[in-house]
Each structure stands twice: as C-alpha cells, then as structure tokens.
Motif scaffolding. Structure first.
Motif, short mmCIF file in Angstrom:
data_model
loop_
_atom_site.label_atom_id
_atom_site.label_comp_id
_atom_site.label_asym_id
_atom_site.label_seq_id
_atom_site.Cartn_x
_atom_site.Cartn_y
_atom_site.Cartn_z
N GLY A 161 58.70 67.64 20.80
CA GLY A 161 58.21 66.43 21.48
C GLY A 161 58.18 66.63 22.99
N ARG A 162 57.31 65.86 23.64
CA ARG A 162 57.14 66.03 25.11
C ARG A 162 58.33 65.47 25.87
NH1 ARG A 162 53.30 68.88 22.74
NH2 ARG A 162 51.91 67.47 21.68
N LYS A 163 58.76 64.28 25.48
CA LYS A 163 59.84 63.65 26.25
C LYS A 163 61.12 64.50 26.19
CE LYS A 163 61.97 59.13 26.99
NZ LYS A 163 61.94 57.72 26.63
N PRO A 164 61.53 64.97 25.01
CA PRO A 164 62.71 65.85 25.00
C PRO A 164 62.51 67.13 25.81
CG PRO A 164 62.24 65.05 22.79
CD PRO A 164 61.09 64.65 23.65
N THR A 165 61.28 67.65 25.80
CA THR A 165 61.02 68.88 26.57
C THR A 165 61.27 68.64 28.05
OG1 THR A 165 59.35 69.50 24.95
CG2 THR A 165 59.29 70.68 27.03
N TYR A 166 60.77 67.51 28.55
CA TYR A 166 61.00 67.20 29.98
C TYR A 166 62.45 66.85 30.25
CZ TYR A 166 56.26 67.81 31.51
OH TYR A 166 55.06 68.38 31.84
N GLY A 191 56.56 72.71 33.17
CA GLY A 191 56.25 71.34 33.59
C GLY A 191 54.76 71.14 33.81
N PHE A 192 54.11 72.14 34.41
CA PHE A 192 52.66 72.08 34.61
C PHE A 192 51.91 72.10 33.28
CE2 PHE A 192 53.30 73.85 38.99
CZ PHE A 192 52.56 72.89 39.65
N ALA A 193 52.37 72.99 32.40
CA ALA A 193 51.60 73.26 31.18
C ALA A 193 51.77 72.20 30.11
CB ALA A 193 52.02 74.63 30.63
N THR A 194 52.87 71.48 30.14
CA THR A 194 53.14 70.51 29.08
C THR A 194 52.57 69.13 29.40
OG1 THR A 194 55.18 71.76 28.72
CG2 THR A 194 55.01 69.71 27.54
N ILE A 195 52.27 68.90 30.68
CA ILE A 195 51.86 67.55 31.08
C ILE A 195 50.54 67.09 30.42
CG2 ILE A 195 50.58 67.90 33.26
CD1 ILE A 195 53.48 65.44 32.92
N ALA A 205 49.47 67.63 27.42
CA ALA A 205 49.78 67.17 26.06
C ALA A 205 50.58 65.87 26.10
CB ALA A 205 50.57 68.26 25.33
N TYR A 206 51.42 65.72 27.12
CA TYR A 206 52.17 64.46 27.29
C TYR A 206 51.19 63.31 27.54
CZ TYR A 206 56.77 62.26 28.40
OH TYR A 206 57.93 61.53 28.37
N LEU A 207 50.18 63.57 28.38
CA LEU A 207 49.17 62.56 28.67
C LEU A 207 48.38 62.20 27.42
CD1 LEU A 207 47.80 63.92 32.08
CD2 LEU A 207 49.24 61.90 31.74
N LYS A 208 48.08 63.22 26.63
CA LYS A 208 47.36 62.98 25.36
C LYS A 208 48.20 62.09 24.44
CE LYS A 208 46.98 64.34 20.91
NZ LYS A 208 48.12 64.31 19.99
N ASP A 209 49.49 62.36 24.37
CA ASP A 209 50.37 61.54 23.53
C ASP A 209 50.39 60.09 24.00
OD1 ASP A 209 50.97 63.84 22.20
OD2 ASP A 209 53.07 63.96 22.85
N ALA A 233 63.01 58.88 35.55
CA ALA A 233 61.62 58.45 35.33
C ALA A 233 61.18 58.81 33.92
CB ALA A 233 60.70 59.10 36.36
N ASN A 234 61.54 60.01 33.48
CA ASN A 234 61.17 60.43 32.12
C ASN A 234 61.87 59.57 31.08
OD1 ASN A 234 59.82 62.28 30.30
ND2 ASN A 234 61.83 63.16 29.88
N LEU A 235 63.11 59.21 31.38
CA LEU A 235 63.88 58.36 30.46
C LEU A 235 63.18 57.01 30.28
CD1 LEU A 235 66.63 58.96 29.09
CD2 LEU A 235 67.71 57.63 30.90
N MET A 236 62.52 56.56 31.33
CA MET A 236 61.89 55.24 31.28
C MET A 236 60.50 55.26 30.63
SD MET A 236 62.97 53.25 34.73
CE MET A 236 62.85 54.48 35.97
N VAL A 237 60.02 56.45 30.27
CA VAL A 237 58.70 56.51 29.64
C VAL A 237 58.80 55.95 28.22
CG1 VAL A 237 56.86 58.04 28.82
CG2 VAL A 237 57.95 58.49 31.01
N ARG A 238 58.03 54.91 27.99
CA ARG A 238 57.97 54.24 26.68
C ARG A 238 56.52 54.23 26.22
NH1 ARG A 238 62.70 54.68 26.87
NH2 ARG A 238 64.34 53.12 27.00
N PRO A 239 56.28 53.94 24.94
CA PRO A 239 54.88 53.85 24.51
C PRO A 239 54.10 52.82 25.33
CG PRO A 239 56.36 53.82 22.62
CD PRO A 239 57.23 53.74 23.83
N VAL A 240 52.83 53.11 25.56
CA VAL A 240 51.99 52.21 26.37
C VAL A 240 51.82 50.88 25.63
CG1 VAL A 240 49.69 51.91 27.38
CG2 VAL A 240 50.80 54.15 27.42
#
Lengths: 479, 64
Positions: free
Chosen positions: A315-320, A362-366, A368-372, A437-444
């Motif tokens: 998953g993206r969030k755990p990766t970050y 960090g550059f390469a995973t972003i 896919a994070y945006l896609k999610d 900031a990453n911790l605060m990322v929730r589904p849109v």
C-alpha cells in the motif's frame, strides 16, 4: 496539420495483440533522456573556459554563479510546465506530449550550442533553461497516466520503472557529455558547443523512439485475468478532475509529504561529498567521495523501482510511513556514525544509501498514490501540479542546508565536521511534518466526486476522458 | 460483456510476433542504461579502493 495526425491520441490506440510491455521502454526512452538534466554540472567548468579553451579568462569567460542559473531555470520550468500543461498532456495523449518534449529538449540543446558559439549567455538561459525545462516537464509527466492504465494491476511498479529512468539519465548524460567534449575538442575549441549539438540530436532521436513506440490502451481494457483486489477505502474506482483534485485536503497533504521527503533528501545529496570527507577527515579522499556520490545515485535509482514496486503489495500510505518514519530514525542516527562517535564509515555509507533509496522511492511512488486517491484518468495532470512541491523543495533543501551549516559554524563556533548534526536533525524534523501529513491522508470525500459529472463515457476514450466541445447538430439529411 | 472480454483477451499479453519488437525495444533503452550504471558503479568503487586521504596527502608534492 494532417501530416502530424499520427501524433493524435486516437492514432496511438493500441492494435489487437499489442504487448503492454512495449510501453515501459517507450517511457524509459523519454525519462532516460530528460534525466540528463541532473548531469548538467559536467558542462559547468567547460562553460567557464569557452574563450580560454583550457583555462578561464577572467573578465571575458563566463563565471560560475551566472551559469548556475541555467540548471535552476530548467528545474523551475520543469515544475511550471508540468503543472500548466498537465491537462493538455492528458487530453492530447502521450505521443504528442513526448513529441513536444523531444522538440523542446532537443531545441534547448541547439539554442544553447548557438549561445556558446556566439558567447551569449541569455541564449543558454532561454535554450536549456526555459525551452529545455519545458521539455523536461512535458517529458516527465507524459507517460505516467498511460503506464498506470496499462498496468492497472501494478501501477507502482510501472511508474517506478519510468521514474527510475529519470534517476538513471544522469548516469548516461554525464559520461556521454564528457566523451563528446573530449571527441570534439581541439586546440582552438573545448568542444562544448559541438557536444551540445550532438546531444540534442541523440536525445531527440531517442525520445522520438519513445513517441513512436507508446500506445494507449483501448477504453475499458484490463489485463487478461485481472481481478481487482478487494477494494480498500484508500483506493478509489472513480476519477476526480485535476481542478477538483487540488481543492481536496488530500492533494495538499501529499504535496507536503513529497515536499518534505524531497527537501530532506536534497539535504544529503547537496552535501554528500563534503559531508563524508569532513565527517571522516583523513580517511576519505575527494575521489572516494565522488565514489560515494555515485553510490548514492545508484541507490537513488534502484530505490525508485524497489519501493514503488513494494508499494503495490503493502500500500502507498504504509510505504510513505516507512520513508518518513524510518527516514527520521536514520537521519538522527547518521551524525552518530561520524569519526567523533561510532567512527564507522560502513555504517555511514549504508545509512545514507538507504536514505537515498527512500528519496528516490518518494518520487516514484507518488503517481500511484495519486491514482489511488483520485482515480487513474487524470494522473498525469494531477501529478504535474503536485510536482510544484519538487520545485519548492529544490530551493528549500539547499538553502536550509547551506544556511544552517553556515550559521552553526560562524555564529555558534561549531567545528565543520560536527555542523552536519544540526542540519540532519532539522531534516529529520521535516520528515516528522511529512509523517504527520501522510497520517492525515484519508479517502477523498464523496462530496468532491459528487461535483463531478460522472464516470468517463466510452466516447471520451479518444480525448483521455476529457469532455469535448459539444458536437454541432448534423444538418438535416446527414443524421 | 462479450466485447470487453474480447478486449481483455486480445490486448496486453505478449504474443510470439511481438517478441522481436520487445527484445529490440528493451535493448535500445537497456544498453545505454546498463552503460550508465556500469560507469557509475566503477566510479563508486573509488570509495572502497582509494587509499586513505592521509596516505594520498603524503604522496602529493608540496608546493612552496
């Protein structure tokens, strides 16, 4: 412009039997080319010796400080063009975007070469800095959406592969430029202009190979046997328009995450060579320090593929969380490896290498994070806007490092070898901000999607899902 | 759904006639990338093979 119609999105839809594994080489051709930007420093000294050929002529040859603006301009225009042209790239498709990128990047070299011949610095600013910089931005985002659509089952790996190319581009561009300048040099000319022309031709052809090879998948395509994973709340199946996406808190949380991760990484990259020499004074030569920088480049490149592929599984969030959490621990630990504490060069190199791998990751995973978060239809456009975080970090990182270090040495009397500790602790603090900031990322929230007009229609396939101007009613008798 | 199933079967999977194209395309990007990585790897070996700075300094001619 029917002669250029082959560039249209509608003409780049994959025919039956097309292998999706042809798309990563197309993306790599572009990213390996534009990654040359990070090797621009190899021109730094030759550009200060254009008049003197093999020595600097004060007052007549260019000085280094104004030359530094060429790279800064290119980076600034990378961010600006990615943000401004993101929607255009999405609408017109990857082939036209790659073609435009190839033209800009190639033209940037040609104009710069003319600037060297005429000894007009503004031509280098305009050529490599502005026009080349636009080529960098267009090229960087052009294959992202397409890769994600082809590799919907492994988006992290696919975009990681392309963005790894950007990391690797400097490894080709640096030695290539050195060899070309050596080849063209003669007693009356240091060969920098000719090398630039040659590089313009080589990179234009290489990027055009990518433009011809790339294909977009037909609407509704999915890999054979692909079964979407059990849906996580963190992965949306809907698509959010870039204009709406930047109004969401999630976009800005990810902006902060990227900015903090890149700022901290640049802090190490910027000072890698002097840092290792001063922290291990008497043990590391300048040549060995250059080797250390090379090693970091390899980990930066490898980390792009490794971490983005890993994110497909964990998953993206755990990766970050790993990038920012483990990064914090390693940044705090790094000063302790120096000669005044643990005195372990091996530990220092290993720690810095892992940090660099996470910087690249960090550059390469972003994407896919945006896609999610925002769906796969507009990733290039949203990614383009998010890259402004990179531009900000590109200024913030070096300024912070240089200012803090100078302050420590001059104002507080800290020995140079120890002055890095405080800098690294500040970088660790930045990672904490990113972690939160990453911790605060929730589904849109659904309300953002509700504002959208609905899912992309099949008819939008040729326009990348963008609404097209309403068709005029057909004249009577032609319906 | 029949159309979509057909799309899923026809696209994206490597076919025999794609193989030469795949090999050539990957080589076109792979060979320069491998060359660049090799150059950088060689450079990075200096970190482990270069003599300590003090030894290097001792062998440098002193300028007066």
């Amino acid at each position: 412009m029917s002669t250029l119609s082959f560039l249209d999105r509608s003409h780049s839809v994959a025919p039956p039997g097309f292998s999706r594994w042809l798309v990563p080489p197309a993306a790599l051709a572009v990213h390996l080319s534009i990654g040359q930007a990070y090797a621009f420093s190899v021109f730094k000294i030759p550009l200060t010796q254009v008049i003197g050929v093999n020595h600097h002529v004060p007052g007549r040859d260019w000085e280094q400080p104004p030359l530094a603006w060429i790279f800064s301009l290119a980076m600034a225009f990378l961010g600006i063009s990615a943000a401004v042209f993101g929607r255009w790239v999405e609408r017109e498709g990857p082939r036209k975007a790659m073609f435009a990128a190839a033209c800009c990047f190639g033209a940037g070299f040609f104009i710069s070469a003319a600037g060297v011949w005429l000894h007009q610095l503004w031509m280098l600013y305009l050529g490599y800095g502005v026009i080349g910089g636009i080529g960098l931005g267009l090229g960087y985002i052009s294959p992202v959406s397409t890769l994600i659509k082809w590799f919907v089952d492994r988006p992290g790996m696919a975009t990681g592969m392309a963005i790894m190319g950007f990391g690797g581009g400097a490894m080709i561009g640096g030695p290539l430029a050195v060899r070309l300048m050596g080849y063209f040099a003669d007693p009356a000319d240091n060969g920098v202009a000719e090398a630039m022309v040659a590089m313009g031709v080589i990179y234009f052809c290489f990027m055009m190979f990518g433009a011809f090879l790339v294909r977009v998948p037909p609407e509704g395509w999915a890999p054979a046997g692909y079964v979407p994973k059990q849906q996580s709340a963190m992965i949306t199946t809907r698509n959010l328009d870039p204009t709406t996406a930047i109004r969401t808190p999630q976009f800005w949380m990810l902006w902060v995450v990227l900015c903090m991760n890149v700022t901290a990484g640049i802090g190490i990259l910027e000072q890698a060579s002097p840092m290792v020499q001063e922290m291990f004074r008497g043990r590391v030569t300048p040549a060995a320090a250059a080797g250390f920088v090379g090693l970091l480049s390899l980990f930066n490149m490898g980390g792009r593929f490794f971490w983005s592929s890993t994110s497909d599984h964990i998953g993206r969030k755990p990766t970050y969380m790993i990038f920012l959490g483990l990064g914090f621990v390693l940044y705090v630990f790094l000063p302790n490896t120096g000669s005044h504490r643990l005195n372990s060069l091996t530990l220092f190199v290993l720690t810095a290498a892992v940090i660099m791998s996470m910087y690249g990751g960090g550059f390469a995973t972003i994407p896919a994070y945006l896609k999610d978060m925002f769906g796969k239809n507009y990733v290039s456009a949203i990614h383009g806007r998010l890259l402004t975080a990179w531009s900000v970090a590109g200024i913030l990182g070096p300024v912070l490092v240089n200012y803090l270090r100078k302050y420590q040495i001059e104002q507080r009397g800290v020995p140079p070898a120890n002055a890095y500790s405080f800098v690294l602790y500040v970088m660790a603090a930045l990672l904490v901000i990113g972690f939160l900031a990453n911790l605060m990322v929730r589904p849109v929230s659904d309300r953002y999607f509700a504002a959208e007009t609905g899912p992309a229609r099949p008819a939008d396939a040729a326009t990348g899902g963008f609404p097209v101007q309403a068709a005029q009613p057909a004249p009577a008798g032609q319906e | 759904m029949e159309t979509k199933d057909a799309v899923q079967l026809d696209y994206g999977q490597p076919k025999v006639n794609n193989l030469p194209m795949l090999v050539v395309s990957w080589m076109i990007v792979g060979v320069p990338a491998a060359w660049g990585v090799t150059q950088t790897f060689k450079q990075s070996l200096n970190l482990f093979t270069a003599p300590p700075a003090t030894a290097t300094a001792a062998t440098q001619p002193t300028s007066r």
